[in-house]
Design a protein around this motif. Structure first.
Motif, PDB file in Angstrom:
ATOM      1  N   LEU A   1       0.717  -1.179   0.107  1.00 10.95           N
ATOM      2  CA  LEU A   1       0.006   0.078  -0.094  1.00 10.95           C
ATOM      3  C   LEU A   1       0.843   1.285  -0.092  1.00 10.95           C
ATOM      4  O   LEU A   1       0.619   2.314  -0.568  1.00 10.95           O
ATOM      5  N   ASP A   2       1.876   1.275   0.748  1.00 10.30           N
ATOM      6  CA  ASP A   2       2.930   2.378   0.748  1.00 10.30           C
ATOM      7  C   ASP A   2       3.514   2.601  -0.664  1.00 10.30           C
ATOM      8  O   ASP A   2       3.534   3.582  -1.098  1.00 10.30           O
ATOM      9  N   GLU A   3       3.809   1.569  -1.296  1.00 14.92           N
ATOM     10  CA  GLU A   3       4.546   1.726  -2.544  1.00 14.92           C
ATOM     11  C   GLU A   3       3.660   2.171  -3.518  1.00 14.92           C
ATOM     12  O   GLU A   3       4.073   2.942  -4.476  1.00 14.92           O
ATOM     13  N   ALA A   4       2.326   1.837  -3.519  1.00 16.35           N
ATOM     14  CA  ALA A   4       1.266   2.335  -4.570  1.00 16.35           C
ATOM     15  C   ALA A   4       0.468   3.624  -4.129  1.00 16.35           C
ATOM     16  O   ALA A   4      -0.243   4.082  -4.993  1.00 16.35           O
ATOM     17  N   ASP A   5       0.990   3.993  -3.000  1.00 19.82           N
ATOM     18  CA  ASP A   5       0.389   5.524  -2.349  1.00 19.82           C
ATOM     19  C   ASP A   5       1.108   6.557  -3.203  1.00 19.82           C
ATOM     20  O   ASP A   5       1.922   6.960  -3.370  1.00 19.82           O
ATOM     21  N   PRO A   6      -0.073   7.158  -3.776  1.00 16.21           N
ATOM     22  CA  PRO A   6       0.475   8.198  -4.839  1.00 16.21           C
ATOM     23  C   PRO A   6       0.785   9.629  -3.809  1.00 16.21           C
ATOM     24  O   PRO A   6       1.192  10.603  -4.389  1.00 16.21           O
ATOM     25  N   LEU A   7       0.331   9.679  -2.846  1.00 16.05           N
ATOM     26  CA  LEU A   7       0.764  10.923  -1.991  1.00 16.05           C
ATOM     27  C   LEU A   7       1.882  10.476  -1.087  1.00 16.05           C
ATOM     28  O   LEU A   7       2.428  11.178   0.061  1.00 16.05           O
ATOM     29  N   ARG A   8       2.552   9.389  -1.232  1.00 14.50           N
ATOM     30  CA  ARG A   8       3.679   8.815  -0.216  1.00 14.50           C
ATOM     31  C   ARG A   8       4.728   9.915   0.108  1.00 14.50           C
ATOM     32  O   ARG A   8       5.389  10.066   1.070  1.00 14.50           O
ATOM     33  N   ALA A   9       5.358  10.574  -1.064  1.00 11.12           N
ATOM     34  CA  ALA A   9       6.329  11.430  -0.935  1.00 11.12           C
ATOM     35  C   ALA A   9       5.871  13.033  -0.224  1.00 11.12           C
ATOM     36  O   ALA A   9       7.002  13.581   0.389  1.00 11.12           O
ATOM     37  N   PHE A  10       4.604  13.001   0.317  1.00 12.93           N
ATOM     38  CA  PHE A  10       4.262  14.115   1.137  1.00 12.93           C
ATOM     39  C   PHE A  10       4.854  13.901   2.575  1.00 12.93           C
ATOM     40  O   PHE A  10       4.927  14.642   3.378  1.00 12.93           O
ATOM     41  N   ARG A  11       4.871  12.569   2.849  1.00 16.42           N
ATOM     42  CA  ARG A  11       5.137  12.208   4.251  1.00 16.42           C
ATOM     43  C   ARG A  11       6.560  12.971   4.776  1.00 16.42           C
ATOM     44  O   ARG A  11       6.829  13.402   5.767  1.00 16.42           O
TER      45      ARG A  11
ATOM     46  N   SER B   1       0.737  12.806   6.183  1.00 11.34           N
ATOM     47  CA  SER B   1       2.096  12.533   6.861  1.00 11.34           C
ATOM     48  C   SER B   1       2.068  10.981   7.587  1.00 11.34           C
ATOM     49  O   SER B   1       3.281  10.486   8.071  1.00 11.34           O
ATOM     50  N   THR B   2       0.968  10.224   7.335  1.00 11.91           N
ATOM     51  CA  THR B   2       0.948   8.862   7.976  1.00 11.91           C
ATOM     52  C   THR B   2       1.089   7.707   6.693  1.00 11.91           C
ATOM     53  O   THR B   2       0.500   7.969   5.757  1.00 11.91           O
ATOM     54  N   SER B   3       1.923   6.804   6.896  1.00 14.65           N
ATOM     55  CA  SER B   3       1.985   5.826   6.025  1.00 14.65           C
ATOM     56  C   SER B   3       1.138   4.673   6.565  1.00 14.65           C
ATOM     57  O   SER B   3       0.976   4.423   7.945  1.00 14.65           O
ATOM     58  N   PHE B   4       1.328   3.599   5.880  1.00 19.55           N
ATOM     59  CA  PHE B   4       0.577   2.294   6.262  1.00 19.55           C
ATOM     60  C   PHE B   4       1.239   1.781   7.146  1.00 19.55           C
ATOM     61  O   PHE B   4       1.085   0.716   7.870  1.00 19.55           O
ATOM     62  N   THR B   5       2.706   1.510   6.812  1.00 16.37           N
ATOM     63  CA  THR B   5       3.666   0.873   7.527  1.00 16.37           C
ATOM     64  C   THR B   5       3.553   1.153   8.980  1.00 16.37           C
ATOM     65  O   THR B   5       3.450   0.550  10.155  1.00 16.37           O
ATOM     66  N   GLU B   6       3.774   2.600   9.012  1.00 15.22           N
ATOM     67  CA  GLU B   6       3.411   3.368  10.540  1.00 15.22           C
ATOM     68  C   GLU B   6       2.123   2.755  11.449  1.00 15.22           C
ATOM     69  O   GLU B   6       2.261   2.418  12.257  1.00 15.22           O
ATOM     70  N   THR B   7       1.195   2.810  10.512  1.00 18.50           N
ATOM     71  CA  THR B   7      -0.243   2.456  11.111  1.00 18.50           C
ATOM     72  C   THR B   7      -0.033   1.132  11.517  1.00 18.50           C
ATOM     73  O   THR B   7      -0.605   0.761  12.743  1.00 18.50           O
TER      74      THR B   7
END
Length: 438
Positions: free
Chosen positions: A19-29, A417-423
């Motif tokens: 999910l993190d890899e596919a997240d289009p907003l991941r760079a915003f973190r 600011s939140t990732s799936f791995t963090e969650t």
């Protein structure tokens, strides 16, 4: 330690990574202070992480504007900043055209101003309209403000008691093979509001997202119900602005208030914003008359004459330093787009519910937020009698949720600011803490 099947844990870890890899907003973190650490932050619905850009913005302001320009700053930019930032909030976060949103006082003060102004206007048009409608499960400030205004103005409070709604259809079987308990969620529906309003209703005050359960109200439908009864409606957007789409103009809001330190990342105690529909602005007399809301701010005249437009809803000197940081998050929100943010928010909360079914339901933890995505805001509440102690234990481990009675641990997930791995890491820590406290 946890007793979860290693295969379940491995599957969840693989899912979070994908999910993190596919997240289009991941760079915003990476734009947020602390995102590089191992701390798990589940309280973005109370206080957002600071953007890295805000660190330099605040330093530059103290050095160059405050330090360099001194009092000249008021003429050069500060006088207009509450309106400029307000218009940006309107455009980016709440679907409001320019000239209807201003940043000013605390949420409590702005709620007082708008509810009181709406009540006075309604009673001036029809003295029989003496009731303010609010729900028993609303945030304490909202309820306390309404009770105070009713006592002050000889009005009455009409209470809605949200009926817990069983979401039996939403109970699901997780990877553990256990069926999660039936969830219960409280929220104000159109039918409940319709039963509460009538010829005596002056003002309705509702929260778009319930602070306890995360229930997402149908704001457009509820606004129509209030208007059909001849009442004005005030929306509390504290838990929705910057997290879920809001269309204040399209949904025909009358008035709204929202804080800026949650999903707008304005910092501790950053000032709130107020929205007043253009057609209402010159009809309302806000009750805290101060020099900044006068027609000619520097005339210092013998009597108060209100300014036209949104300036009349200011009172004292705007808290300029307190409104600086939110500009950086508003820039990020505009780049990401509220629809993309909502999509990420739903994915995060869906993942949280699935992990809760797999890891926490066997321990007696129930999901006290809606399972239907259309009824869920940006946070998930997990219920268990030990959650107060669980929260204290987690804080010592740098896992930061918050607690709300009765027995509710809130998982606040800020999409940028939140990732799936963090969650997942945080939810595994919740599992271990529940086991330790049970």
């Amino acid at each position: 330690m946890t007793n979860t099947d290693p295969a379940v844990t491995a599957a969840l870890e693989a899912e979070a990574s994908a999910l993190d890899e596919a997240d289009p907003l991941r760079a915003f973190r990476d734009a947020f202070v602390g995102s590089e650490t191992s701390l798990v932050y589940f309280d973005g619905n109370s206080l957002g992480r600071p953007p890295r850009a805000s660190v330099e913005r605040l330093a530059a302001f103290a050095r160059d504007e405050w330090g360099g320009r001194l009092i000249r700053g008021w003429d050069e930019s500060w006088m207009q900043l509450p309106f400029e930032i307000g218009d940006t909030i309107g455009r980016v976060a709440i679907g409001a055209a320019p000239g209807q949103t201003v940043v000013g006082d605390s949420t409590t003060v702005l709620l007082y101003k708008l509810v009181r102004a709406a009540l006075d206007a309604a009673q001036a048009a029809d003295p029989a309209r003496v009731e303010i409608v609010v729900d028993r499960d609303n945030f304490p400030t909202d309820r306390y403000v309404v009770e105070g205004i009713a006592a002050e103005r000889g009005g009455r409070v009409r209470w809605i008691v949200p009926t817990p709604t069983p979401h039996a259809a939403g109970a699901s079987r997780g990877a553990s093979g256990r069926v999660s308990p039936v969830d219960v969620t409280a929220g104000v529906t159109a039918d409940a509001l319709r039963a509460a309003v009538g010829p005596a209703t002056a003002v309705v005050l509702l929260s778009h997202v319930a602070y306890r359960s995360g229930y997402l109200a149908d704001a457009a439908a509820l606004t129509r119900v209030a208007h059909d009864a001849g009442a004005l409606i005030v929306w509390d957007l504290c838990h929705s602005a910057g997290s879920v789409p809001v269309q204040a103009d399209a949904w025909e809001f009358d008035l709204a208030v929202g804080c800026t330190y949650k999903y707008l990342n304005g910092g501790p105690g950053s000032p709130a914003f107020a929205y007043v529909a253009a057609g209402l602005q010159d009809r309302l007399a806000q009750p805290i008359q101060g020099w900044m809301g006068a027609a000619d701010v520097f005339a210092m005249g013998p009597e108060y004459r209100p300014a036209a437009g949104m300036r009349r809803f200011l009172s004292g000197t705007p808290p300029i330093v307190g409104m600086l940081a939110m500009q950086d998050t508003l820039e990020l929100l505009e780049r990401a787009g509220i629809d993309g943010i909502r999509s990420k928010s739903l994915a995060l909360t869906e993942f949280t519910v699935r992990v809760a079914d797999d890891l926490l339901a066997p321990l007696g933890v129930t999901v006290a937020s809606p399972r239907d995505p259309a009824e869920r805001g940006g946070h998930v509440t997990l219920s268990h009698p030990a959650m107060r102690a669980v929260t204290a234990r987690l804080w010592q481990q740098d896992v930061i949720p918050d607690y709300r009675d009765p027995g509710g641990l809130r998982i606040g997930l800020s999409p940028l600011s939140t990732s799936f791995t963090e969650t997942l890491a945080g939810l595994r820590a919740v599992e271990a803490a529940v086991r330790a406290e049970s």
